[in-house]
Design a protein around this motif. Structure first.
Motif, PDB file in Angstrom:
ATOM      1  N   HIS A  75       0.807  -1.219   0.000  1.00  0.00           N
ATOM      2  CA  HIS A  75       0.000   0.000   0.000  1.00  0.00           C
ATOM      3  C   HIS A  75       0.842   1.272   0.000  1.00  0.00           C
ATOM      4  O   HIS A  75       0.310   2.366  -0.217  1.00  0.00           O
ATOM      5  N   ASP A  76       2.153   1.144   0.198  1.00  0.00           N
ATOM      6  CA  ASP A  76       3.058   2.300   0.139  1.00  0.00           C
ATOM      7  C   ASP A  76       3.540   2.590  -1.283  1.00  0.00           C
ATOM      8  O   ASP A  76       4.282   3.530  -1.495  1.00  0.00           O
ATOM      9  N   TYR A  77       3.117   1.770  -2.236  1.00  0.00           N
ATOM     10  CA  TYR A  77       3.681   1.833  -3.583  1.00  0.00           C
ATOM     11  C   TYR A  77       2.667   2.256  -4.634  1.00  0.00           C
ATOM     12  O   TYR A  77       1.474   2.017  -4.491  1.00  0.00           O
ATOM     13  N   GLU A  78       3.218   2.856  -5.697  1.00  0.00           N
ATOM     14  CA  GLU A  78       2.503   3.052  -6.945  1.00  0.00           C
ATOM     15  C   GLU A  78       3.128   2.044  -7.901  1.00  0.00           C
ATOM     16  O   GLU A  78       4.331   1.763  -7.811  1.00  0.00           O
ATOM     17  N   ILE A  79       2.332   1.507  -8.796  1.00  0.00           N
ATOM     18  CA  ILE A  79       2.831   0.464  -9.698  1.00  0.00           C
ATOM     19  C   ILE A  79       2.529   0.840 -11.139  1.00  0.00           C
ATOM     20  O   ILE A  79       1.420   1.264 -11.466  1.00  0.00           O
ATOM     21  N   LEU A  80       3.531   0.652 -11.972  1.00  0.00           N
ATOM     22  CA  LEU A  80       3.403   0.861 -13.404  1.00  0.00           C
ATOM     23  C   LEU A  80       3.732  -0.470 -14.071  1.00  0.00           C
ATOM     24  O   LEU A  80       4.815  -1.006 -13.875  1.00  0.00           O
ATOM     25  N   MET A  81       2.751  -1.030 -14.792  1.00  0.00           N
ATOM     26  CA  MET A  81       2.953  -2.327 -15.420  1.00  0.00           C
ATOM     27  C   MET A  81       2.864  -2.201 -16.937  1.00  0.00           C
ATOM     28  O   MET A  81       1.895  -1.667 -17.471  1.00  0.00           O
ATOM     29  N   PHE A  82       3.889  -2.734 -17.606  1.00  0.00           N
ATOM     30  CA  PHE A  82       3.909  -2.820 -19.059  1.00  0.00           C
ATOM     31  C   PHE A  82       3.760  -4.276 -19.452  1.00  0.00           C
ATOM     32  O   PHE A  82       4.410  -5.149 -18.857  1.00  0.00           O
ATOM     33  N   ILE A 132      11.785   0.249 -21.271  1.00  0.00           N
ATOM     34  CA  ILE A 132      11.125  -1.047 -21.400  1.00  0.00           C
ATOM     35  C   ILE A 132      11.699  -1.809 -22.597  1.00  0.00           C
ATOM     36  O   ILE A 132      11.622  -1.344 -23.729  1.00  0.00           O
ATOM     37  N   HIS A 133      12.286  -2.971 -22.311  1.00  0.00           N
ATOM     38  CA  HIS A 133      12.851  -3.821 -23.357  1.00  0.00           C
ATOM     39  C   HIS A 133      12.233  -5.206 -23.372  1.00  0.00           C
ATOM     40  O   HIS A 133      12.347  -5.927 -24.350  1.00  0.00           O
ATOM     41  N   ARG A 134      11.623  -5.596 -22.238  1.00  0.00           N
ATOM     42  CA  ARG A 134      10.992  -6.909 -22.134  1.00  0.00           C
ATOM     43  C   ARG A 134       9.686  -6.746 -21.366  1.00  0.00           C
ATOM     44  O   ARG A 134       9.562  -5.867 -20.524  1.00  0.00           O
ATOM     45  N   VAL A 135       8.743  -7.640 -21.666  1.00  0.00           N
ATOM     46  CA  VAL A 135       7.473  -7.596 -20.961  1.00  0.00           C
ATOM     47  C   VAL A 135       7.115  -8.994 -20.470  1.00  0.00           C
ATOM     48  O   VAL A 135       7.537  -9.978 -21.085  1.00  0.00           O
ATOM     49  N   PRO A 136       6.397  -9.053 -19.353  1.00  0.00           N
ATOM     50  CA  PRO A 136       5.929  -7.913 -18.584  1.00  0.00           C
ATOM     51  C   PRO A 136       7.063  -7.261 -17.790  1.00  0.00           C
ATOM     52  O   PRO A 136       8.022  -7.915 -17.409  1.00  0.00           O
ATOM     53  N   THR A 137       6.919  -5.965 -17.585  1.00  0.00           N
ATOM     54  CA  THR A 137       7.775  -5.226 -16.661  1.00  0.00           C
ATOM     55  C   THR A 137       6.840  -4.544 -15.669  1.00  0.00           C
ATOM     56  O   THR A 137       5.943  -3.806 -16.077  1.00  0.00           O
ATOM     57  N   ILE A 138       7.060  -4.836 -14.390  1.00  0.00           N
ATOM     58  CA  ILE A 138       6.233  -4.262 -13.325  1.00  0.00           C
ATOM     59  C   ILE A 138       7.159  -3.403 -12.471  1.00  0.00           C
ATOM     60  O   ILE A 138       8.080  -3.916 -11.843  1.00  0.00           O
ATOM     61  N   ILE A 139       6.904  -2.092 -12.486  1.00  0.00           N
ATOM     62  CA  ILE A 139       7.772  -1.135 -11.798  1.00  0.00           C
ATOM     63  C   ILE A 139       7.095  -0.685 -10.512  1.00  0.00           C
ATOM     64  O   ILE A 139       5.953  -0.224 -10.521  1.00  0.00           O
ATOM     65  N   PHE A 140       7.819  -0.816  -9.414  1.00  0.00           N
ATOM     66  CA  PHE A 140       7.322  -0.415  -8.093  1.00  0.00           C
ATOM     67  C   PHE A 140       7.968   0.917  -7.745  1.00  0.00           C
ATOM     68  O   PHE A 140       9.184   1.055  -7.758  1.00  0.00           O
ATOM     69  N   MET A 141       7.092   1.904  -7.426  1.00  0.00           N
ATOM     70  CA  MET A 141       7.565   3.263  -7.187  1.00  0.00           C
ATOM     71  C   MET A 141       7.076   3.785  -5.843  1.00  0.00           C
ATOM     72  O   MET A 141       5.986   3.445  -5.399  1.00  0.00           O
ATOM     73  N   LYS A 142       7.928   4.606  -5.231  1.00  0.00           N
ATOM     74  CA  LYS A 142       7.566   5.342  -4.017  1.00  0.00           C
ATOM     75  C   LYS A 142       7.915   6.793  -4.261  1.00  0.00           C
ATOM     76  O   LYS A 142       9.012   7.097  -4.733  1.00  0.00           O
ATOM     77  N   ASP A 143       6.998   7.670  -3.922  1.00  0.00           N
ATOM     78  CA  ASP A 143       7.217   9.112  -4.084  1.00  0.00           C
ATOM     79  C   ASP A 143       7.716   9.468  -5.485  1.00  0.00           C
ATOM     80  O   ASP A 143       8.613  10.296  -5.644  1.00  0.00           O
ATOM     81  N   GLY A 144       7.158   8.790  -6.487  1.00  0.00           N
ATOM     82  CA  GLY A 144       7.494   9.091  -7.872  1.00  0.00           C
ATOM     83  C   GLY A 144       8.829   8.546  -8.353  1.00  0.00           C
ATOM     84  O   GLY A 144       9.231   8.797  -9.481  1.00  0.00           O
ATOM     85  N   LYS A 145       9.533   7.796  -7.500  1.00  0.00           N
ATOM     86  CA  LYS A 145      10.835   7.244  -7.882  1.00  0.00           C
ATOM     87  C   LYS A 145      10.780   5.716  -7.900  1.00  0.00           C
ATOM     88  O   LYS A 145      10.186   5.097  -7.011  1.00  0.00           O
ATOM     89  N   GLU A 146      11.435   5.140  -8.892  1.00  0.00           N
ATOM     90  CA  GLU A 146      11.472   3.688  -9.001  1.00  0.00           C
ATOM     91  C   GLU A 146      12.283   3.076  -7.866  1.00  0.00           C
ATOM     92  O   GLU A 146      13.403   3.494  -7.587  1.00  0.00           O
ATOM     93  N   VAL A 147      11.692   2.075  -7.220  1.00  0.00           N
ATOM     94  CA  VAL A 147      12.363   1.336  -6.155  1.00  0.00           C
ATOM     95  C   VAL A 147      13.007   0.077  -6.755  1.00  0.00           C
ATOM     96  O   VAL A 147      14.167  -0.229  -6.487  1.00  0.00           O
TER      97      VAL A 147
END
Length: 177
Positions: A75-82, A132-147
């Protein structure tokens, strides 16, 4: 004799053109079915994607210990999934990923899903911005920065890999340098 040769050549030409048109039509049909850009889980639950999404979602049973860790920390994360609807790895991992999110009551307003084409390009420049070079790629972010990120396939299992990322433990995806 010359007429027969011309007739054979003309027939061969017409047949090859017909085959070429069938291949183009099949490719256009596949392209029309491919999601591109922003999408939701509901898009994957509809045909033609439901034939791989629904069984992958319903048959997935995440490991309980990893699920507890994810629920505690996600719940502390924003997620961007490709992902690509054409991609075997996406078809395998993405239904499980959505099931994980449902199991832990993840707030979907903190999730952005982007479908890419076979060249791994999406409308806009997000694929370039997030490398993004491979999929799926699931990016976990906190405060707008990739973790950290999950890329293409799991090291242990999807849920164990994600649990490590969310707990802040050392995790290296298969393509990290």
């Amino acid at each position: 004799m010359i007429n027969k040769i011309l007739l054979l050549l003309l027939s061969a030409f017409l047949i090859s053109g017909d085959i070429s048109n069938k291949n183009e039509n099949a490719e256009n049909k596949n392209s029309a079915e491919m999601l591109l850009g922003k999408f939701t889980q509901a898009n994957l639950e509809k045909a033609p994607h439901s034939n791989w999404f629904v069984p992958g979602y319903e048959n997935y049973k995440p490991k309980k210990e990893a699920l507890k860790t994810i629920k505690k920390n996600i719940h502390d994360y924003e997620i961007l999934m490709f992902m690509g609807t054409w991609c075997g790895d996406s078809r395998y991992e993405v239904p499980k990923f959505f099931k994980l999110l449902d199991e832990v009551d993840f707030d979907r307003k903190n999730l952005k899903n982007i479908a890419v084409n076979r060249a791994k390009k999406a409308p806009g420049k997000l694929d370039e911005e997030y490398n993004i070079h491979r999929v799926p790629t699931i990016i976990f972010m906190k405060d707008g920065k990739e973790v950290n990120r999950f890329v293409e396939y799991s090291i242990e299992s999807l849920e164990e890999d994600i649990a490590k990322i969310l707990e802040g433990k050392e995790y290296t995806n298969p393509y990290s340098e």
